[in-house]
Design a protein around this motif. Structure first.
Motif, PDB file in Angstrom:
ATOM      1  N   LEU A 112      23.586  30.904   7.775  1.00  0.00           N
ATOM      2  CA  LEU A 112      23.708  29.885   8.817  1.00  0.00           C
ATOM      3  C   LEU A 112      25.059  29.975   9.515  1.00  0.00           C
ATOM      4  O   LEU A 112      25.131  29.867  10.747  1.00  0.00           O
ATOM      5  N   ALA A 113      26.127  30.209   8.779  1.00  0.00           N
ATOM      6  CA  ALA A 113      27.453  30.335   9.390  1.00  0.00           C
ATOM      7  C   ALA A 113      27.491  31.505  10.368  1.00  0.00           C
ATOM      8  O   ALA A 113      28.050  31.395  11.473  1.00  0.00           O
ATOM      9  N   GLN A 114      26.871  32.619  10.004  1.00  0.00           N
ATOM     10  CA  GLN A 114      26.835  33.792  10.885  1.00  0.00           C
ATOM     11  C   GLN A 114      26.018  33.522  12.138  1.00  0.00           C
ATOM     12  O   GLN A 114      26.433  33.878  13.252  1.00  0.00           O
ATOM     13  N   VAL A 115      24.870  32.917  11.967  1.00  0.00           N
ATOM     14  CA  VAL A 115      24.008  32.614  13.112  1.00  0.00           C
ATOM     15  C   VAL A 115      24.707  31.621  14.045  1.00  0.00           C
ATOM     16  O   VAL A 115      24.692  31.782  15.272  1.00  0.00           O
ATOM     17  N   ILE A 116      25.351  30.626  13.475  1.00  0.00           N
ATOM     18  CA  ILE A 116      26.073  29.639  14.287  1.00  0.00           C
ATOM     19  C   ILE A 116      27.185  30.315  15.085  1.00  0.00           C
ATOM     20  O   ILE A 116      27.370  30.010  16.272  1.00  0.00           O
ATOM     21  N   ALA A 117      27.910  31.226  14.471  1.00  0.00           N
ATOM     22  CA  ALA A 117      28.989  31.939  15.185  1.00  0.00           C
ATOM     23  C   ALA A 117      28.432  32.686  16.394  1.00  0.00           C
ATOM     24  O   ALA A 117      29.018  32.649  17.484  1.00  0.00           O
ATOM     25  N   ARG A 118      27.298  33.342  16.212  1.00  0.00           N
ATOM     26  CA  ARG A 118      26.687  34.066  17.342  1.00  0.00           C
ATOM     27  C   ARG A 118      26.159  33.086  18.393  1.00  0.00           C
ATOM     28  O   ARG A 118      26.261  33.348  19.600  1.00  0.00           O
ATOM     29  N   PHE A 119      25.617  31.971  17.970  1.00  0.00           N
ATOM     30  CA  PHE A 119      25.163  30.958  18.932  1.00  0.00           C
ATOM     31  C   PHE A 119      26.335  30.433  19.750  1.00  0.00           C
ATOM     32  O   PHE A 119      26.223  30.249  20.959  1.00  0.00           O
ATOM     33  N   ARG A 120      27.464  30.221  19.106  1.00  0.00           N
ATOM     34  CA  ARG A 120      28.638  29.734  19.837  1.00  0.00           C
ATOM     35  C   ARG A 120      29.114  30.770  20.856  1.00  0.00           C
ATOM     36  O   ARG A 120      29.546  30.401  21.955  1.00  0.00           O
ATOM     37  N   GLU A 121      29.019  32.043  20.533  1.00  0.00           N
ATOM     38  CA  GLU A 121      29.348  33.096  21.510  1.00  0.00           C
ATOM     39  C   GLU A 121      28.382  33.042  22.696  1.00  0.00           C
ATOM     40  O   GLU A 121      28.788  33.181  23.843  1.00  0.00           O
ATOM     41  N   ARG A 122      27.122  32.835  22.402  1.00  0.00           N
ATOM     42  CA  ARG A 122      26.115  32.752  23.472  1.00  0.00           C
ATOM     43  C   ARG A 122      26.317  31.502  24.326  1.00  0.00           C
ATOM     44  O   ARG A 122      26.088  31.529  25.537  1.00  0.00           O
ATOM     45  N   GLU A 143      21.691  21.564  15.522  1.00  0.00           N
ATOM     46  CA  GLU A 143      20.788  21.447  14.369  1.00  0.00           C
ATOM     47  C   GLU A 143      21.107  22.486  13.299  1.00  0.00           C
ATOM     48  O   GLU A 143      21.006  22.194  12.097  1.00  0.00           O
ATOM     49  N   LEU A 144      21.481  23.697  13.713  1.00  0.00           N
ATOM     50  CA  LEU A 144      21.884  24.724  12.746  1.00  0.00           C
ATOM     51  C   LEU A 144      23.131  24.279  11.990  1.00  0.00           C
ATOM     52  O   LEU A 144      23.236  24.473  10.768  1.00  0.00           O
ATOM     53  N   GLU A 145      24.069  23.670  12.707  1.00  0.00           N
ATOM     54  CA  GLU A 145      25.294  23.203  12.069  1.00  0.00           C
ATOM     55  C   GLU A 145      25.016  22.061  11.092  1.00  0.00           C
ATOM     56  O   GLU A 145      25.661  21.972  10.043  1.00  0.00           O
ATOM     57  N   LYS A 146      24.056  21.232  11.399  1.00  0.00           N
ATOM     58  CA  LYS A 146      23.663  20.167  10.476  1.00  0.00           C
ATOM     59  C   LYS A 146      23.113  20.775   9.186  1.00  0.00           C
ATOM     60  O   LYS A 146      23.475  20.349   8.083  1.00  0.00           O
ATOM     61  N   GLN A 147      22.249  21.778   9.322  1.00  0.00           N
ATOM     62  CA  GLN A 147      21.695  22.438   8.139  1.00  0.00           C
ATOM     63  C   GLN A 147      22.794  23.156   7.347  1.00  0.00           C
ATOM     64  O   GLN A 147      22.801  23.140   6.113  1.00  0.00           O
ATOM     65  N   HIS A 148      23.720  23.781   8.072  1.00  0.00           N
ATOM     66  CA  HIS A 148      24.836  24.466   7.406  1.00  0.00           C
ATOM     67  C   HIS A 148      25.636  23.468   6.570  1.00  0.00           C
ATOM     68  O   HIS A 148      25.972  23.741   5.418  1.00  0.00           O
TER      69      HIS A 148
END
Length: 155
Positions: A112-122, A143-148
């Motif tokens: 989740l941390a990795q996916v969130i980092a890429r989402f923030r770049e996007r 929502e990803l950050e909430k799950q993280h």
């Protein structure tokens, strides 16, 4: 054959299309990794983690549909084929077989941390070219950050 005409400039479409395709691959693979963990989970916290993984799967599946539909709405064809996801994913894969609940919680927290980092770049990349797509990505990231947070709190 009818084609959807984009409301965006060619350059804005390119940046936005790449952001949406990357998000789609992340969300499809996130749903697969979380479901794989869900099926193979063992341990004292089985029930809580098992059910929590389904929340991640549901979030990822809803997000992938929204992302793919946004892509089509702006004239970009989303590619969610298995081969595309397998070739382009950046998500580390889980081991085969039974998975201890503590290892799953740690792995999903990392993923989740990795996916969130890429989402923030996007999100940053789509600020100027397409604020509508940016808004969609912000909502999914929230929502990803909430799950993280919830998985991280279990470690």
């Amino acid at each position: 054959m009818a084609a959807v005409k984009s409301p965006l400039s060619d350059e804005a479409l390119k940046v936005t299309g790449q952001a949406l395709q990357g998000a789609l691959v992340d969300l499809i693979d996130l749903s697969l990794v979380a479901k794989q963990a869900h099926w193979n989970l063992t341990g004292r916290n089985f029930k809580v983690v098992h059910e929590h993984l389904d929340e991640v799967v549901d979030l990822a599946r809803a997000g992938q549909d929204d992302v793919a539909e946004r892509a089509v709405a702006i004239g970009v064809n989303p590619d969610g084929r298995a081969r595309t996801v397998a070739d382009r994913t950046e998500i580390p894969q889980l081991e085969a077989g039974y998975l201890a609940d503590d290892k799953v919680v740690a792995a999903i927290t990392d993923v989740l941390a990795q996916v969130i980092a890429r989402f923030r770049e996007r999100i940053a990349a789509t600020d100027e070219p397409d604020p509508v797509t940016q808004d969609l990505l912000i909502g999914i990231a929230r929502e990803l950050e909430k799950q993280h947070w919830m998985f991280q709190a279990q470690t």
